[in-house]
Scaffold this active site. Structure first.
Site, PDB file in Angstrom:
ATOM      1  N   TYR A  91      -8.113  14.197   0.872  1.00  0.00           N
ATOM      2  CA  TYR A  91      -7.308  15.014  -0.021  1.00  0.00           C
ATOM      3  C   TYR A  91      -8.192  15.544  -1.160  1.00  0.00           C
ATOM      4  O   TYR A  91      -9.396  15.321  -1.180  1.00  0.00           O
ATOM      5  CB  TYR A  91      -6.097  14.224  -0.501  1.00  0.00           C
ATOM      6  CG  TYR A  91      -5.208  13.806   0.662  1.00  0.00           C
ATOM      7  CD1 TYR A  91      -4.769  14.750   1.589  1.00  0.00           C
ATOM      8  CD2 TYR A  91      -4.837  12.477   0.862  1.00  0.00           C
ATOM      9  CE1 TYR A  91      -3.974  14.380   2.675  1.00  0.00           C
ATOM     10  CE2 TYR A  91      -4.049  12.101   1.946  1.00  0.00           C
ATOM     11  CZ  TYR A  91      -3.631  13.050   2.846  1.00  0.00           C
ATOM     12  OH  TYR A  91      -2.857  12.685   3.926  1.00  0.00           O
ATOM     13  N   SER A 118       0.838  -1.192   0.000  1.00  0.00           N
ATOM     14  CA  SER A 118       0.000   0.000   0.000  1.00  0.00           C
ATOM     15  C   SER A 118       0.878   1.249   0.000  1.00  0.00           C
ATOM     16  O   SER A 118       1.940   1.270   0.626  1.00  0.00           O
ATOM     17  CB  SER A 118      -0.883  -0.005   1.259  1.00  0.00           C
ATOM     18  OG  SER A 118      -1.856   1.008   1.206  1.00  0.00           O
TER      19      SER A 118
END
Length: 357
Positions: free
Chosen positions: A181, A22
């Site tokens: 984000y 990840s």
């Protein structure tokens, strides 16, 4: 053969197993440039047997960095060292991937071990942007709401970053639309209160992600896969929901996205997140079941049998490991041993491989 160690083909790229590194921010760059830390960090996970190594959130523009210490891919000068990283990953039999990102209103902060607070302009901080002039936390400076020119620039930045990523040797691109984000900020009605064509309805709030996806997909060769990481829920009422995520997955599938990387949260400072082993897997399972689109599960996946069960029961197509791979870069090799799978070890490490009796 355990399900965890079966190959998976996405377009023209075949992963040798279902274990993915990840993307994890290292906060160890200067002016966006990768260095030996990134080479060793990413390279060691490839040596350890992961099939796909996704580089941390890499900023498509300097103002899109979470911190001044983030990696970047906004200029050609970044590419030589990135090529060194991708070449090493590929030489270990793994696939090099990159997560392209813009931090939006969560940009211009100090790295976690430096306090994580906003960086003031007097210390090199920069103005942040968002869909609406709403700060992430009440104690922080409000961002500037993007106008159409700014939105067009964001799309252009993702497009240019994709071209650079291909030139640097990455074979998998992931768009970061999670964790509060910029792209996630547009998706969620909690952070997007616009009244133009980028706000209000589901179609409007997903518009920027759709346009970024189309721009990135247009730059990618047909045989290279595109992933999108989403936060499948904001974990609060009236925010982005699991139902929204299923609907979004269907839209992205039609735009050429090959896998949804299912995380959660990050857009609300004090969201009540029920953290526990595999707490986000259900979202990957639901999206896969209801859309047929491949998914990746992430979040407190820490042992081999847990990971095997996720793949074997069809809850996700891959598992993305983060902190467990920080603790043990060789998790895939150790997991294979635990599950009774015979894997080749790197020649340099072969003499240390446990032998069955």
């Amino acid at each position: 053969m355990a399900h965890l160690f079966t190959p998976l083909t996405l377009r023209g790229v075949t992963l040798k197993n279902r274990i993915v590194v990840s993307p994890m921010c290292m906060y160890s760059a200067e002016d966006g440039f990768a260095n030996d830390w990134h080479l060793v960090h990413l390279g060691s996970r490839a040596v350890g047997g992961a099939a796909l190594v996704i580089q941390e959130a890499t900023a498509v523009a300097p103002e899109g960095r979470i911190t001044p210490d983030d990696l970047g891919i906004w200029k050609d000068e970044h590419l030589p060292f990135l090529r060194r990283i991708t070449a090493f990953i590929e030489a270990q039999g793994a696939v090099p991937g990159i997560q392209l990102a813009h931090a939006g209103r969560k940009a211009s902060h100090r790295s976690p071990w430096k306090g994580g607070t906003e960086v003031p302009s007097s210390e090199g901080g920069w103005p942040t942007v968002a869909p609406s002039a709403l700060p992430f936390a009440s104690t922080e400076t409000a961002p500037q709401a993007l106008d159409q020119t700014g939105i067009d620039q964001v799309i252009a930045d993702f497009r240019a970053a994709t071209r650079r990523a291909l030139a640097a040797g990455y074979q998998v691109i992931e768009i970061h639309a999670a964790h509060g984000y910029l792209l996630h900020e547009f998706l969620s009605p909690l952070s997007n209160q616009r009244t133009d064509s980028y706000g209000g309805s589901f179609d409007n709030r997903t518009r920027l992600l759709r346009e970024v996806t189309e721009a990135v997909r247009a730059e990618l060769p047909a045989d290279l896969p595109l992933l999108v990481r989403i936060s499948a829920t904001d974990w609060v009422a009236d925010g982005w929901s699991a139902d929204d995520s299923v609907a979004l997955a269907r839209v992205l599938q039609g735009l050429g996205v090959d896998l949804i990387d299912c995380s959660t949260g990050g857009n609300v400072a004090q969201a009540p997140i029920p953290v526990g082993p595999g707490y986000q897997v259900e979202f990957a399972a639901r999206i896969r079941q209801e859309t047929g689109l491949p998914t990746g599960a992430v979040g407190l996946i820490t042992d081999a049998r847990q990971a095997e069960d996720i793949i074997a029961t069809g809850q996700a197509n891959v598992v993305l490991l983060a902190r467990e791979l920080l603790r043990d870069p060789y998790f895939p090799l150790h997991a294979a041993q635990e599950l009774g799978v015979e894997l080749p070890w790197p020649n340099q490490y072969e003499r240390a491989k446990p032998r069955r009796r």
